[in-house]
Design a protein around this motif. Structure first.
Motif, PDB file in Angstrom:
ATOM      1  N   VAL A 282       0.839  -1.204   0.000  1.00  0.00           N
ATOM      2  CA  VAL A 282       0.000   0.000   0.000  1.00  0.00           C
ATOM      3  C   VAL A 282       0.871   1.250   0.000  1.00  0.00           C
ATOM      4  O   VAL A 282       0.573   2.236  -0.691  1.00  0.00           O
ATOM      5  N   ASP A 283       1.972   1.213   0.779  1.00  0.00           N
ATOM      6  CA  ASP A 283       2.871   2.375   0.818  1.00  0.00           C
ATOM      7  C   ASP A 283       3.459   2.672  -0.554  1.00  0.00           C
ATOM      8  O   ASP A 283       3.567   3.840  -0.953  1.00  0.00           O
ATOM      9  N   VAL A 284       3.865   1.628  -1.268  1.00  0.00           N
ATOM     10  CA  VAL A 284       4.451   1.838  -2.587  1.00  0.00           C
ATOM     11  C   VAL A 284       3.432   2.484  -3.528  1.00  0.00           C
ATOM     12  O   VAL A 284       3.733   3.460  -4.234  1.00  0.00           O
ATOM     13  N   THR A 285       2.226   1.942  -3.551  1.00  0.00           N
ATOM     14  CA  THR A 285       1.200   2.499  -4.449  1.00  0.00           C
ATOM     15  C   THR A 285       0.815   3.919  -4.051  1.00  0.00           C
ATOM     16  O   THR A 285       0.665   4.799  -4.911  1.00  0.00           O
ATOM     17  N   SER A 286       0.685   4.157  -2.737  1.00  0.00           N
ATOM     18  CA  SER A 286       0.278   5.492  -2.296  1.00  0.00           C
ATOM     19  C   SER A 286       1.381   6.519  -2.514  1.00  0.00           C
ATOM     20  O   SER A 286       1.117   7.646  -2.945  1.00  0.00           O
ATOM     21  N   PHE A 287       2.643   6.134  -2.235  1.00  0.00           N
ATOM     22  CA  PHE A 287       3.739   7.085  -2.443  1.00  0.00           C
ATOM     23  C   PHE A 287       4.015   7.298  -3.932  1.00  0.00           C
ATOM     24  O   PHE A 287       4.499   8.367  -4.319  1.00  0.00           O
ATOM     25  N   ALA A 288       3.720   6.309  -4.749  1.00  0.00           N
ATOM     26  CA  ALA A 288       3.837   6.509  -6.201  1.00  0.00           C
ATOM     27  C   ALA A 288       2.845   7.571  -6.669  1.00  0.00           C
ATOM     28  O   ALA A 288       3.186   8.468  -7.457  1.00  0.00           O
ATOM     29  N   LYS A 289       1.625   7.483  -6.167  1.00  0.00           N
ATOM     30  CA  LYS A 289       0.614   8.484  -6.519  1.00  0.00           C
ATOM     31  C   LYS A 289       0.971   9.843  -5.928  1.00  0.00           C
ATOM     32  O   LYS A 289       0.777  10.885  -6.576  1.00  0.00           O
ATOM     33  N   ALA A 290       1.513   9.822  -4.693  1.00  0.00           N
ATOM     34  CA  ALA A 290       1.904  11.086  -4.070  1.00  0.00           C
ATOM     35  C   ALA A 290       3.030  11.749  -4.856  1.00  0.00           C
ATOM     36  O   ALA A 290       3.060  12.983  -5.004  1.00  0.00           O
ATOM     37  N   TYR A 291       3.959  10.929  -5.365  1.00  0.00           N
ATOM     38  CA  TYR A 291       5.066  11.489  -6.143  1.00  0.00           C
ATOM     39  C   TYR A 291       4.557  12.078  -7.458  1.00  0.00           C
ATOM     40  O   TYR A 291       4.985  13.167  -7.862  1.00  0.00           O
ATOM     41  N   GLU A 292       3.639  11.379  -8.117  1.00  0.00           N
ATOM     42  CA  GLU A 292       3.056  11.911  -9.367  1.00  0.00           C
ATOM     43  C   GLU A 292       2.318  13.216  -9.095  1.00  0.00           C
ATOM     44  O   GLU A 292       2.416  14.179  -9.873  1.00  0.00           O
ATOM     45  N   ALA A 293       1.581  13.249  -7.974  1.00  0.00           N
ATOM     46  CA  ALA A 293       0.862  14.475  -7.626  1.00  0.00           C
ATOM     47  C   ALA A 293       1.835  15.603  -7.309  1.00  0.00           C
ATOM     48  O   ALA A 293       1.604  16.762  -7.679  1.00  0.00           O
ATOM     49  N   ALA A 294       2.937  15.289  -6.635  1.00  0.00           N
ATOM     50  CA  ALA A 294       3.933  16.314  -6.312  1.00  0.00           C
ATOM     51  C   ALA A 294       4.583  16.851  -7.577  1.00  0.00           C
ATOM     52  O   ALA A 294       4.891  18.053  -7.661  1.00  0.00           O
ATOM     53  N   GLU A 295       4.814  15.978  -8.566  1.00  0.00           N
ATOM     54  CA  GLU A 295       5.369  16.451  -9.844  1.00  0.00           C
ATOM     55  C   GLU A 295       4.416  17.431 -10.526  1.00  0.00           C
ATOM     56  O   GLU A 295       4.843  18.491 -11.031  1.00  0.00           O
ATOM     57  N   LYS A 296       3.136  17.080 -10.546  1.00  0.00           N
ATOM     58  CA  LYS A 296       2.154  17.966 -11.183  1.00  0.00           C
ATOM     59  C   LYS A 296       2.041  19.288 -10.419  1.00  0.00           C
ATOM     60  O   LYS A 296       1.919  20.355 -11.031  1.00  0.00           O
ATOM     61  N   THR A 297       2.078  19.192  -9.090  1.00  0.00           N
ATOM     62  CA  THR A 297       1.987  20.414  -8.291  1.00  0.00           C
ATOM     63  C   THR A 297       3.176  21.322  -8.551  1.00  0.00           C
ATOM     64  O   THR A 297       3.024  22.550  -8.708  1.00  0.00           O
ATOM     65  N   LEU A 298       4.371  20.736  -8.609  1.00  0.00           N
ATOM     66  CA  LEU A 298       5.568  21.534  -8.850  1.00  0.00           C
ATOM     67  C   LEU A 298       5.512  22.176 -10.226  1.00  0.00           C
ATOM     68  O   LEU A 298       5.879  23.359 -10.388  1.00  0.00           O
ATOM     69  N   GLU A 299       5.062  21.428 -11.206  1.00  0.00           N
ATOM     70  CA  GLU A 299       4.964  21.998 -12.557  1.00  0.00           C
ATOM     71  C   GLU A 299       4.002  23.183 -12.580  1.00  0.00           C
ATOM     72  O   GLU A 299       4.289  24.235 -13.179  1.00  0.00           O
ATOM     73  N   ALA A 300       2.872  23.020 -11.888  1.00  0.00           N
ATOM     74  CA  ALA A 300       1.900  24.116 -11.850  1.00  0.00           C
ATOM     75  C   ALA A 300       2.461  25.313 -11.084  1.00  0.00           C
ATOM     76  O   ALA A 300       2.269  26.472 -11.487  1.00  0.00           O
ATOM     77  N   ARG A 301       3.155  25.032  -9.969  1.00  0.00           N
ATOM     78  CA  ARG A 301       3.726  26.122  -9.179  1.00  0.00           C
ATOM     79  C   ARG A 301       4.792  26.869  -9.966  1.00  0.00           C
ATOM     80  O   ARG A 301       4.906  28.110  -9.861  1.00  0.00           O
ATOM     81  N   ARG A 302       5.572  26.173 -10.761  1.00  0.00           N
ATOM     82  CA  ARG A 302       6.601  26.825 -11.565  1.00  0.00           C
ATOM     83  C   ARG A 302       5.987  27.720 -12.633  1.00  0.00           C
ATOM     84  O   ARG A 302       6.475  28.832 -12.898  1.00  0.00           O
ATOM     85  N   LEU A 303       4.915  27.229 -13.271  1.00  0.00           N
ATOM     86  CA  LEU A 303       4.236  28.059 -14.276  1.00  0.00           C
ATOM     87  C   LEU A 303       3.654  29.319 -13.643  1.00  0.00           C
ATOM     88  O   LEU A 303       3.757  30.421 -14.204  1.00  0.00           O
ATOM     89  N   ALA A 304       3.060  29.119 -12.444  1.00  0.00           N
ATOM     90  CA  ALA A 304       2.506  30.283 -11.752  1.00  0.00           C
ATOM     91  C   ALA A 304       3.606  31.251 -11.341  1.00  0.00           C
ATOM     92  O   ALA A 304       3.432  32.481 -11.385  1.00  0.00           O
ATOM     93  N   TYR A 305       4.742  30.692 -10.957  1.00  0.00           N
ATOM     94  CA  TYR A 305       5.866  31.541 -10.556  1.00  0.00           C
ATOM     95  C   TYR A 305       6.405  32.334 -11.755  1.00  0.00           C
ATOM     96  O   TYR A 305       6.723  33.537 -11.619  1.00  0.00           O
ATOM     97  N   GLU A 306       6.515  31.693 -12.901  1.00  0.00           N
ATOM     98  CA  GLU A 306       6.999  32.396 -14.086  1.00  0.00           C
ATOM     99  C   GLU A 306       6.051  33.528 -14.467  1.00  0.00           C
ATOM    100  O   GLU A 306       6.492  34.625 -14.855  1.00  0.00           O
ATOM    101  N   TYR A 307       4.763  33.254 -14.326  1.00  0.00           N
ATOM    102  CA  TYR A 307       3.769  34.308 -14.616  1.00  0.00           C
ATOM    103  C   TYR A 307       3.912  35.456 -13.619  1.00  0.00           C
ATOM    104  O   TYR A 307       3.884  36.635 -13.999  1.00  0.00           O
ATOM    105  N   SER A 308       4.095  35.111 -12.336  1.00  0.00           N
ATOM    106  CA  SER A 308       4.265  36.143 -11.313  1.00  0.00           C
ATOM    107  C   SER A 308       5.559  36.925 -11.529  1.00  0.00           C
ATOM    108  O   SER A 308       5.608  38.142 -11.304  1.00  0.00           O
ATOM    109  N   LYS A 309       6.592  36.233 -11.985  1.00  0.00           N
ATOM    110  CA  LYS A 309       7.872  36.893 -12.211  1.00  0.00           C
ATOM    111  C   LYS A 309       7.759  37.922 -13.325  1.00  0.00           C
ATOM    112  O   LYS A 309       8.304  39.034 -13.226  1.00  0.00           O
ATOM    113  N   ASP A 310       7.060  37.545 -14.382  1.00  0.00           N
ATOM    114  CA  ASP A 310       6.864  38.497 -15.487  1.00  0.00           C
ATOM    115  C   ASP A 310       6.109  39.736 -15.015  1.00  0.00           C
ATOM    116  O   ASP A 310       6.444  40.877 -15.395  1.00  0.00           O
ATOM    117  N   ARG A 311       5.101  39.523 -14.209  1.00  0.00           N
ATOM    118  CA  ARG A 311       4.318  40.661 -13.698  1.00  0.00           C
ATOM    119  C   ARG A 311       5.155  41.512 -12.744  1.00  0.00           C
ATOM    120  O   ARG A 311       5.050  42.743 -12.743  1.00  0.00           O
TER     121      ARG A 311
END
Length: 430
Positions: free
Chosen positions: A351-380
């Motif tokens: 269960v830990d492997v499956t849950s942490f695999a999903k958590a890692y995928e979610a963390a990757e998506k979150t980081l990607e979204a945060r970086r895009l938001a940061y780039e937008y904020s940086k431009d502004r």
């Protein structure tokens, strides 16, 4: 003399820990002791052989053993001989003791191997913790470099009147906070290095380090197996299960030994002896008989069988059998509990492997979204459309997302290695 710094691989750490761990050395001594017990059990089945001798001088009124008479004077006497005895039957207890000694040596080997496996997991976890802390430290330093660039741009914007002076102070506060993160990160790397060095019994912390700086998630098909199939395979090779099963077999041998006490014991013996006395004389001539002749004239052999039949011994034999039966049931229950614990641990690891695999995928998506938001904020922020506080918040969210990604990454790797370990795969970072 200066010490040479060595960078250790995981395989080197595991090997060194197993070879130098103090608890393992203690368990190895227990194994050596079990092998000696096996030798004792073999010796109990063999005939014994003993040689005896005695010489003494007596003055005054003494007993002349050669004539069995009281005489006055000084007599020198000597006696000697040898004998042998063997147990022919003792309720098969000697055989059961030998088999028990063999099982005990095997059980100690299982216990030693199980400890080595636990140390391997502990070393792998400590090694991955260093990797996680090093990767986090690397991110902190990159973030600090980016904030330095933001600080220079903010100074230009303040000088041009695009942003107020307060925004510059906010960037400087963020930079100070990141400096603190770097210091904390360096401390975490040092502490994790010390923890691993202590597992390896190494005290030269300054020259101890690992060879890898970062590690990607390894490919694995372990999740293609079901928890049940992993559990069934683990039952065939896990040393903790073998150890608990051997304890059941040892308890059964103890029961057989206890039952053997109700049977008669049959033994055989043979002894040879002779003696000498300075007052041993020829009854016809009264002359002293020479030493060698006395040894020949007074020697003798005794031999025979001996039987001991237990009739009543205060219920000790019966109570010993009952205690042995209770121990058998106790170790059987413990073995079942160990199997249940192993199944629970494997299911939890799965269960830990499956849950942490999903958590890692979610963390990757979150980081990607945060970086895009940061780039937008940086431009502004660069054109003065966003204040420094909101910009710092956007940057902080990226920092937190990167830290969460690293944490979930190494948590996932370790859980993956644990599940593979239960499946019988070696712990490596290749």
């Amino acid at each position: 003399m200066s010490a040479q710094k060595k960078n250790w691989t995981l395989e080197e750490c595991v090997t060194y820990a197993v070879d130098n761990n103090l608890t393992i050395e203690q368990y190895e001594l227990d194994l050596d002791n079990a092998l000696i017990d096996r030798s004792d059990a073999i010796g109990d089945m063999l005939p014994n052989f003993n040689v005896n001798g005695r010489i003494s001088g007596n003055s005054g009124l003494v007993l002349d053993q050669s004539r069995n008479q009281q005489v006055t004077g000084t007599i020198t006497t000597a006696s000697g001989g040898f004998g042998s005895s063997v147990t022919l039957f003792d309720g098969l207890r000697n055989i059961h003791r030998l088999n028990r000694a063999k099982l005990n040596a095997l059980a100690n080997q299982y216990r030693l191997d199980d400890l080595k496996e636990d140390i391997m997991l502990a070393v792998a976890n400590a090694y991955l913790q260093i990797l996680s802390n090093k990767e986090s430290l690397k991110v902190f330093r990159v973030q600090y470099a980016e904030t330095l660039k933001d600080l220079e741009r903010s100074k230009e914007l303040v000088a041009a009147g695009v942003v107020p002076q307060g925004d510059l102070l906010e960037i400087e506060a963020t930079l100070a906070n990141q400096e603190q993160q770097i210091v904390n990160g360096e401390n975490m790397v040092l502490i994790s290095r010390i923890n691993l060095a202590q597992l390896l019994q190494i005290t030269d912390y300054e020259n101890f380090d690992i060879s890898k700086e970062e590690f990607d998630i390894p490919p694995s098909n372990i999740l293609d197996n079901t928890p049940k199939s992993i559990f069934e395979k683990a039952l065939t090779f896990r040393n903790d299960i073998k150890f608990s099963l051997s304890n059941v077999e040892l308890a059964l041998k103890d029961l057989q030994i206890a039952k053997g006490a109700v049977y008669p014991t049959v033994g055989a013996f043979i002894n040879y002896g002779t003696q000498y006395s300075s007052e041993f004389r020829n009854p016809s001539t009264g002359e002293r008989i020479p030493f060698g002749d006395q040894l020949y004239l007074t020697d003798g052999i005794s031999y025979g069988l001996q039987v001991n039949i237990p009739v009543f011994n205060g219920f000790s034999t019966r109570n010993g059998v009952q205690r042995a039966k209770i121990n058998v049931e106790r170790f059987r229950l413990q073995h079942k509990q160990n199997e249940l614990d192993l199944e629970t641990n494997i299911n939890q690891a799965y269960v830990d492997v499956t849950s942490f695999a999903k958590a890692y995928e979610a963390a990757e998506k979150t980081l990607e979204a945060r970086r895009l938001a940061y780039e937008y904020s940086k431009d502004r922020f660069d054109v003065g459309l966003m204040n420094s506080f909101d910009y710092s918040q956007a940057q902080s969210r990226v920092d937190n997302a990167e830290a969460e990604l690293i944490r979930t990454k190494y948590d996932y790797i370790f859980r993956l290695k644990v599940l593979e370990f239960y499946f019988g795969l070696p712990i490596t970072l290749d």
